[in-house]
Design a protein around this motif. Structure first.
Motif, short mmCIF file in Angstrom:
data_model
loop_
_atom_site.label_atom_id
_atom_site.label_comp_id
_atom_site.label_asym_id
_atom_site.label_seq_id
_atom_site.Cartn_x
_atom_site.Cartn_y
_atom_site.Cartn_z
N LEU A 18 46.91 35.76 48.81
CA LEU A 18 48.32 35.17 48.56
C LEU A 18 49.22 34.98 50.35
O LEU A 18 49.45 35.12 50.89
CB LEU A 18 48.54 36.07 47.63
N PHE A 19 48.35 36.67 50.37
CA PHE A 19 48.59 37.51 51.88
C PHE A 19 48.61 36.30 52.90
O PHE A 19 49.56 35.62 53.86
CB PHE A 19 48.69 38.43 51.88
N TYR A 20 47.34 35.55 53.01
CA TYR A 20 47.04 34.88 54.15
C TYR A 20 47.52 33.34 54.54
O TYR A 20 48.28 32.67 55.45
CB TYR A 20 45.54 34.56 54.20
N GLU A 21 47.52 33.04 52.85
CA GLU A 21 48.93 31.82 53.43
C GLU A 21 49.98 31.72 52.57
O GLU A 21 50.50 31.28 53.40
CB GLU A 21 48.38 30.78 51.66
N GLU A 22 50.72 33.16 51.55
CA GLU A 22 51.96 32.71 51.90
C GLU A 22 52.43 33.74 52.84
O GLU A 22 53.69 33.41 52.97
CB GLU A 22 52.80 33.51 50.48
N GLN A 23 52.50 34.87 53.78
CA GLN A 23 53.18 35.51 54.62
C GLN A 23 52.05 35.14 55.80
O GLN A 23 53.29 34.49 56.97
CB GLN A 23 52.13 37.10 54.42
N ALA A 24 50.99 34.91 56.19
CA ALA A 24 50.65 34.66 57.47
C ALA A 24 50.61 33.58 58.20
O ALA A 24 50.49 32.69 58.94
CB ALA A 24 49.21 35.04 57.61
N GLY A 25 50.59 32.15 56.77
CA GLY A 25 51.68 30.89 57.75
C GLY A 25 49.27 29.85 57.37
O GLY A 25 49.83 28.97 57.72
N PHE A 26 48.88 30.69 56.73
CA PHE A 26 47.13 30.21 56.79
C PHE A 26 47.20 29.06 55.81
O PHE A 26 47.89 28.65 54.65
CB PHE A 26 45.99 31.11 56.72
N THR A 27 46.36 27.60 55.62
CA THR A 27 46.47 26.89 54.49
C THR A 27 45.27 27.04 53.79
O THR A 27 44.14 27.51 54.82
CB THR A 27 46.31 25.51 55.58
N VAL A 28 45.29 26.75 52.53
CA VAL A 28 44.13 27.07 52.17
C VAL A 28 43.50 25.78 51.61
O VAL A 28 43.89 24.55 51.77
CB VAL A 28 43.93 27.57 50.46
N ASP A 29 42.20 26.23 52.18
CA ASP A 29 40.95 24.90 52.11
C ASP A 29 40.14 24.81 51.45
O ASP A 29 40.14 23.42 50.62
CB ASP A 29 40.12 25.03 53.82
N HIS A 30 39.96 25.86 50.66
CA HIS A 30 39.13 25.62 49.35
C HIS A 30 39.21 27.07 48.55
O HIS A 30 39.16 27.91 49.17
CB HIS A 30 37.59 24.87 49.56
N ASP A 31 39.25 27.06 47.55
CA ASP A 31 39.01 28.53 46.83
C ASP A 31 37.80 27.86 45.88
O ASP A 31 38.03 27.01 44.82
CB ASP A 31 40.37 28.93 45.81
N THR A 32 36.82 28.53 45.87
CA THR A 32 35.49 27.73 45.05
C THR A 32 34.88 28.85 44.43
O THR A 32 34.33 29.97 45.15
CB THR A 32 34.55 26.89 45.97
#
Length: 134
Positions: free
Chosen positions: A20-34
């Motif tokens: 959540l932090f890296y996606e929503e706050q740092a703005g990173f793209t989630v490539d996959h969650d496996t």
């Protein structure tokens, strides 16, 4: 032969919180969650424009959560990066530079302007202005 850094494992205590932090706050793209198998989950995230990703998860490393320091991103405009991180709710330092090894508030010379932040576990990031990079 090119040798390209592809992934850096970032040790975290709570994978969902980190994602959540890296996606929503740092703005990173989630490539996959496996989920590879019981006890092994891999969440790969990539900073915008980067050729290298980070991975958070379970069963990936023995390093203590928050023990990774010195991760560094480069941007063409550190002031803009500061404003973007702040607007996303990241606790980020003011723009700083180094003088005699110490961090000092304000911009420095070329290649010597940074902002700093930590993820929720305390893994430390620097964002450096890299003039001319796009």
């Amino acid at each position: 032969m090119d040798w390209k850094l592809e992934v850096v494992v970032v040790p975290v205590a709570d994978v969902d919180r980190a994602k959540l932090f890296y996606e929503e706050q740092a703005g990173f793209t989630v490539d996959h969650d496996t989920r590879i198998r019981d006890g092994v989950r891999v969440v790969q995230l990539t900073p915008p424009g980067s050729g290298c990703s980070i991975v958070v998860g379970t069963g990936l490393t023995d390093a203590p959560a928050g023990s990774l320091k010195g991760l560094q991103l480069v941007v063409p405009d550190v002031d803009r990066a500061y404003k973007e991180l702040l607007a996303r709710g990241v606790e980020v330092s003011p723009v700083q530079h180094f003088e005699a090894g110490d961090r000092v508030d304000g911009r420095g010379e070329v290649w010597n302007s940074f902002v700093f932040f930590n993820d929720p576990d305390g893994n430390g990031w620097a964002v450096q202005e890299a003039p001319g990079r796009r």
